[in-house]
Design a protein around this motif. Structure first.
Motif, PDB file in Angstrom:
ATOM      1  N   PRO A   4      -1.117 -52.605  23.655  1.00 16.11           N
ATOM      2  CA  PRO A   4      -2.257 -51.511  23.640  1.00 16.11           C
ATOM      3  C   PRO A   4      -3.548 -51.491  22.398  1.00 16.11           C
ATOM      4  N   ARG A   5      -2.965 -52.866  21.915  1.00 12.69           N
ATOM      5  CA  ARG A   5      -3.910 -53.104  20.759  1.00 12.69           C
ATOM      6  C   ARG A   5      -4.965 -53.598  21.521  1.00 12.69           C
ATOM      7  N   THR A   7      -6.412 -52.714  24.364  1.00 13.00           N
ATOM      8  CA  THR A   7      -7.248 -52.298  25.419  1.00 13.00           C
ATOM      9  C   THR A   7      -7.723 -51.206  24.997  1.00 13.00           C
ATOM     10  N   LEU A   8      -8.013 -50.906  24.255  1.00 17.39           N
ATOM     11  CA  LEU A   8      -9.068 -50.107  23.298  1.00 17.39           C
ATOM     12  C   LEU A   8     -10.686 -50.658  23.641  1.00 17.39           C
ATOM     13  N   PHE A 232      -7.607 -51.600  14.410  1.00 18.58           N
ATOM     14  CA  PHE A 232      -6.270 -50.480  15.116  1.00 18.58           C
ATOM     15  C   PHE A 232      -5.347 -50.053  14.073  1.00 18.58           C
ATOM     16  N   LYS A 236      -4.416 -47.210  12.121  1.00 19.82           N
ATOM     17  CA  LYS A 236      -3.093 -47.022  12.010  1.00 19.82           C
ATOM     18  C   LYS A 236      -2.380 -46.562  11.498  1.00 19.82           C
ATOM     19  N   ARG A 296       0.015 -40.065  21.335  1.00 19.03           N
ATOM     20  CA  ARG A 296      -0.157 -41.554  20.943  1.00 19.03           C
ATOM     21  C   ARG A 296      -1.583 -41.906  20.535  1.00 19.03           C
ATOM     22  N   GLY A 298      -3.130 -44.272  20.701  1.00 20.63           N
ATOM     23  CA  GLY A 298      -4.347 -45.017  21.323  1.00 20.63           C
ATOM     24  C   GLY A 298      -5.133 -44.099  22.297  1.00 20.63           C
TER      25      GLY A 298
END
Lengths: 512, 310
Positions: A4-5, A7-8, A232, A236, A296, A298
């Motif tokens: 997830p970290r 992906t963005l 991120f 967060k 979520r 993300g």
């Protein structure tokens, strides 16, 4: 490294690289205005300051050629503007989401107003020093300086006085903007004169930007978006549990300042495109819309970036086609439309989804009330736990025993009939459970009693309270918990099986 | 400085408007709705445009009606978004007023052939032009006096209710006042005041006056009636000093930096800035008073109360 970290930022990067490839593949094409050279009404100037166009002619429908030009992105300049404003929208969505989670959305409004004195002051200073007051870097530097000053003023008022957050924002906003206007009036009197260049900063001029302005917006927004991606995890943590972050040794104050710095950055970058009165919308609306789609972070960030970018594209396209419409306002209204859609139909917190969920729960509660009431009615009249529950239940007795209003009873009966839990034809003469209804009634009653027994024996709840407790929770107990309860209780109540246990509230029952 | 009767009227009108804004502003501040003034001031634009498009005139009454509807709508939409969308209050207000303002800009733009509405004028106001009036007492001055009188009357009549609903809405409701209705009424009064003040002084002074004088006063006192009195005083003084500053400062500064002979700047803007000056002054006084109290009580600054030796 967790997925997830990465992906963005990766997604963003990919999108941007595609855009770049496209843009620079046709560099030799026309550079200048969004509209081509042969475009007759182009000098109406899409982003011209408002209030000076009273004599403009009415609303001209764009020609097919205009459509073609805009949507095929034939002009190099159009491409840069599209890319710049959409990346700006995406950056606004990302930063705005963090800001929203810090519950400081309106800080962006204050910061944007605070840039005004900076712009005017930079102009005056540059003119006094013999430079050109119109140079963009000078003006934007001024904007950044007073934007940061305003932000620090808000922080100081919040920390050192008993003035509340909202008042601190309003004070700094109005006083800084007052200074800005006072300086603007002075700028108008300077020999080098008119503020035409400066008023772009108030209302924006997205569709008539020059290529270099648009490229600046593109690159600066990219930097902001990448910083968001890189930080991120830190942001967060800051947004969801600042105290925990501090206890863990994270530099919370520095992170907070970074976030505020990003806000100032987006505001200043957006000044030219949408103007200082509406740039705040880029930070507030996409993020507020995204919150309806996911819990979520993300996903929320991604949706906010998409909404921001999409609104930017729509705004530039519309104002390129209709030169009389201010781009900033169209961008904002496109974002508002996204917000309204998300508000109604958002998958996670949208009005429709939550209404349906509430209705489903209400139905479930009513269904279980009806079934258990019928079961207990039959039980009280001698039907054994494994009995047939064939009795016709008198409506009046049922109502009196459960203290229901006639309206509630009528709605329960209607529900029972539509879900075929009651035999068709049951009505005033008496309610009879259908085959399905009997099974469901046993199950509902069994769950209720299992839960009551659990509360009595394991949770030390006083007998007189268990009914209410069980009543509140039983509707949300799912099958796995019921199974666990059964296993838990099996030792004590051997042979419980699928039978409905006796009511633990009745004196003399083994479990009470 | 060349003081004319126009200057006197500017100061008188400014003072009346400022004092009229302070009254609803103080209660908005206590209700933690300070940014509502900013929101309303942006959101009235579509109201003004719609009123013009519907009636085709720039008479005060339809304009006022349009703006008040827009102002109340802002508060109502914000509430709805906050409650039904579970959006945080500040963001809800931001979404609402940005959208309405954008809508207003587009309405004005689309109807620009017929509308002589200038968003700049709504933002900056032009108190200097407003008092250029042939009659003995300018119309804006009378209007401002009227707004102030009505607001004073309302504040006096509903003082108890306003105070209770600001400090303890739950208790107010339990005692039989409808705190929600009182807040709604406050919003309506704030919108009307905002709109009337726009005509003469522009939104920036209104936003400033709704919040800054009450906030400055709140640093000096904890009693509501003292707070209101001090706010009125700050508002009146801001108007006077603001105008004096507007006509004296630019030539002075222009002289220092050799920028030629600069004329006066916007009085409304300088009134807002002066109010900010009063806020800073109150802040300093409050800090000095606190420090002195600590010293008199024999405590050492910087230590928490339970570590102090008496």
């Amino acid at each position: 490294m967790k997925l997830p970290r990465l992906t963005l930022p990766l997604l963003l990067l990919a999108a941007v690289l595609v855009l770049f490839g496209w843009m620079f593949s046709g560099r030799e094409s026309h550079v200048g205005h969004v509209h081509g050279p042969g475009d007759d009404h182009a000098h109406a100037g899409p982003g011209r300051p408002i209030g000076k166009s009273i004599t403009d002619t009415g609303f001209a429908w764009p020609s097919a050629d205009d459509f073609h030009r805009t949507f095929t992105l034939r002009d190099y300049n159009t491409r840069v503007i599209f890319a710049g404003v959409s990346v700006l929208g995406a950056a606004g969505g990302l930063v705005g989401t963090f800001l929203l989670l810090r519950k400081r959305s309106l800080l962006s409004d204050t910061v944007s107003h605070c840039t005004m004195p900076g712009i005017a002051l930079a102009f005056i200073v540059a003119e006094a020093a013999g430079l050109s007051g119109r140079s963009l870097p000078v003006l934007l530097t001024g904007a950044v300086v007073t934007g940061v000053l305003g932000m620090l003023a808000v922080a100081a008022i919040r920390a050192r006085t008993r003035v509340k957050d909202d008042a601190a924002l309003a004070i700094v906003l109005s006083v800084f903007f007052g200074v800005g206007i006072a300086l603007m009036v002075i700028v108008q009197q300077l020999p080098s004169g008119n503020v035409a260049g400066l008023s772009h900063f108030i209302y924006g001029k997205a569709a008539s930007m020059t290529g270099s302005d648009a490229r600046f917006i593109l690159y600066a927004s990219l930097v902001v978006a990448l910083v968001c991606g890189a930080l991120f995890k830190e942001l967060k943590l800051l947004c969801f549990d600042g105290d925990f972050a501090r206890a863990q040794g994270w530099p919370v104050t520095a992170l907070d300042l970074t976030l505020m710095g990003l806000v100032v950055a987006v505001t200043v970058i957006g000044l030219q495109a949408v103007g200082l009165l509406l740039v705040v919308a880029l930070l507030i609306i996409p993020s507020a819309a995204a919150r309806f789609w996911s819990h979520r972070l993300g996903v929320t960030l991604l949706v906010a970036a998409l909404v921001g970018a999409g609104s930017g594209l729509v705004g530039v396209a519309v104002s390129a086609l209709f030169p009389r419409l201010p781009a900033g306002a169209v961008i904002v209204l496109a974002a508002t439309a996204c917000f309204a859609f998300s508000f109604l139909f958002g998958a996670e917190r949208g009005l429709l989804v939550r209404m349906l969920a509430r209705r489903a729960i209400t139905r479930r509660v009513r269904r279980q009330h009806l079934l258990r009431a019928l079961y207990e009615h039959c039980e009280a009249r001698g039907d054994s736990p494994r009995g047939l529950l064939n009795r016709a239940v008198n409506l009046g007795e049922l109502q009196a025993a459960n203290h229901w209003s006639s309206g509630y009873l009528a709605s329960l009966v209607r529900l029972g009939l539509t879900e075929e839990l009651l035999l068709p034809g049951s009505g005033d003469a008496g309610l009879r459970l259908s085959a399905r209804g009997k099974i469901a009634a046993r199950k509902a009653t069994r769950n209720h009693r299992l839960w009551e027994i659990y509360l009595l024996q394991y949770a030390d709840v006083a007998p007189r309270h268990i009914h209410h407790n069980a009543d509140e929770i039983e509707h949300v107990v799912d099958a796995t918990i019921v199974n666990e309860l059964e296993e838990l209780l099996a030792a004590r109540h051997a042979g419980l099986g699928l039978a409905v246990p006796a009511d633990p509230e009745t004196p003399g029952n083994p479990t009470s | 400085m060349n003081w004319t009767s126009f200057d006197t009227w500017i100061v008188v009108t400014g003072a009346l408007i400022c004092m009229a804004c302070v009254l609803p502003g103080a209660f908005l501040m206590l209700n933690r709705q300070s940014m509502l003034g900013d929101g309303i001031s942006h959101a009235v634009l579509p109201g003004l445009a719609a009123a013009f498009l519907l009636t085709n005139s720039r008479d005060l009454l339809p304009m006022l009606a349009g703006a008040v509807v827009a102002g109340v709508l802002t508060a109502a939409i914000t509430q709805a978004v906050q409650r039904y969308g579970q959006v945080e209050g500040g963001a809800a207000l931001g979404v609402t007023f940005c959208s309405l303002f954008a809508l207003g800009l587009i309405l004005i733009r689309v109807a620009a052939d017929r509308v002589d509405l200038d968003p700049d004028c709504v933002l900056y106001g032009s108190i200097e032009i407003a008092v250029l009036d042939v009659s003995a007492v300018p119309r804006v001055t009378l209007l401002s006096a009227g707004v102030l009188a009505v607001n004073l009357l309302l504040a006096a009549v509903f003082y108890k209710e306003l105070r209770l609903s600001a400090f303890d809405p739950a208790l107010a409701t339990a005692l039989g006042f409808n705190a929600g209705a009182i807040r709604l009424g406050l919003t309506v009064v704030a919108s009307i005041t905002t709109v009337l003040a726009f005509e003469s002084v522009g939104s920036i002074l209104v936003i400033a006056m709704l919040v800054v004088p009450p906030a400055a006063a709140s640093l000096l006192t904890r009693r509501l009636h003292v707070l209101l009195g001090l706010s009125l005083l700050f508002a009146g003084l801001s108007a006077i000093l603001g105008h004096v500053g507007a006509i004296t400062l630019p030539p002075l500064i222009g002289g220092w930096f050799g920028m030629g002979n600069l004329g006066a700047t916007s009085s409304a803007a300088m009134m807002a800035v002066t109010a900010g000056g009063f806020f800073l002054l109150s802040w300093m006084i409050a800090a000095l008073v606190r420090r002195r109290e600590r010293i008199q009580a024999g405590r050492r600054p910087g230590l928490p109360a339970d570590l102090q030796t008496p």
